[in-house]
Scaffold this active site. Sequence first.
Site, short mmCIF file in Angstrom:
data_model
loop_
_atom_site.label_atom_id
_atom_site.label_comp_id
_atom_site.label_asym_id
_atom_site.label_seq_id
_atom_site.Cartn_x
_atom_site.Cartn_y
_atom_site.Cartn_z
N GLY A 46 -1.15 1.97 6.49
CA GLY A 46 -0.50 2.08 5.20
C GLY A 46 -1.42 2.80 4.24
N GLN A 51 -4.90 5.74 -3.58
CA GLN A 51 -5.99 5.87 -2.61
C GLN A 51 -6.34 7.33 -2.32
OE1 GLN A 51 -4.15 2.86 0.29
NE2 GLN A 51 -6.35 2.54 0.57
N CYS A 90 -9.13 -2.39 4.47
CA CYS A 90 -8.57 -1.41 3.55
C CYS A 90 -9.33 -0.09 3.72
CB CYS A 90 -8.71 -1.91 2.12
SG CYS A 90 -8.07 -0.76 0.88
N LEU A 91 -8.59 0.99 3.78
CA LEU A 91 -9.23 2.30 3.92
C LEU A 91 -10.15 2.60 2.74
CD1 LEU A 91 -6.20 4.40 5.22
CD2 LEU A 91 -8.11 3.51 6.56
N HIS A 133 -0.05 -5.68 0.58
CA HIS A 133 -1.30 -4.94 0.38
C HIS A 133 -1.04 -3.64 -0.41
CE1 HIS A 133 -5.39 -3.63 2.02
NE2 HIS A 133 -4.90 -2.50 1.55
N GLU A 134 0.00 -2.91 -0.01
CA GLU A 134 0.26 -1.60 -0.65
C GLU A 134 0.82 -1.76 -2.06
OE1 GLU A 134 -1.16 0.70 0.72
OE2 GLU A 134 -1.32 -0.14 2.72
N HIS A 137 -1.95 -2.34 -4.34
CA HIS A 137 -2.66 -1.11 -4.72
C HIS A 137 -2.03 -0.46 -5.95
CE1 HIS A 137 -5.87 -0.19 -1.92
NE2 HIS A 137 -5.12 -0.38 -0.86
ZN ZN Z 1 -5.80 -0.74 1.04
#
Ligand code: ZN
Length: 183
Positions: A46, A51, A90-91, A133-134, A137
């Site tokens: 995701g 991000q 998380c990226l 999670h998204e 963000h």
């Molecule tokens: Zn993330």
Amino acid sequence: MTVRPIRYLGDPVLRRPAKAVVEVNDAIRLLIADMIESMHAAQGVGLAAPQIGVGLQVVVLGMPEEEPFALINPRVTSHSGSRMMDAEGCLSVPGYRGSLNRSVKVTVQALDEHGEPVEIVAEDDLLAEALEHEVDHLNGILYVDHVADLGKLQKLRGTGWVDEDSPDEPSTAAANAGAEGRS
Ligand code: ZN
């Protein structure tokens, strides 16, 4: 399509609430294509627009073995239950994963890439975790904000997604298991 660099914890764009998309047009569809490309390049499941430095309410999700899709202006309209996730990543927080509570069942309403309303219901799976999670963000929230004891964050090494105490030659399965949780 262009792979855009991922922004990391400490970059203020990750903390700013994203703005709603007013018109789902070709520029948004190009952003979505770039986001899917960037998510795949980073081996995530995701990605939210902040991000990659874009303050708009757009997320993409790419569950293993499934076609990636985009959600525009997503809202969690209902959620229920509680379950402990033991290795969320998380990226934007590379090299770590942590334990936190997520809902069991999550319902999200959004627009798709054509501007049509969609409703996604996910229960007790990776998608349910990724949806929360998204959407977080887009509100400037990172999963580490939900981790009660940051001292218990697991630090990973090597490719970034292998347990500290793994053997020196990590199995592909272990690496893949780690990659599945990143978004
Ligand atoms: Zn993330």
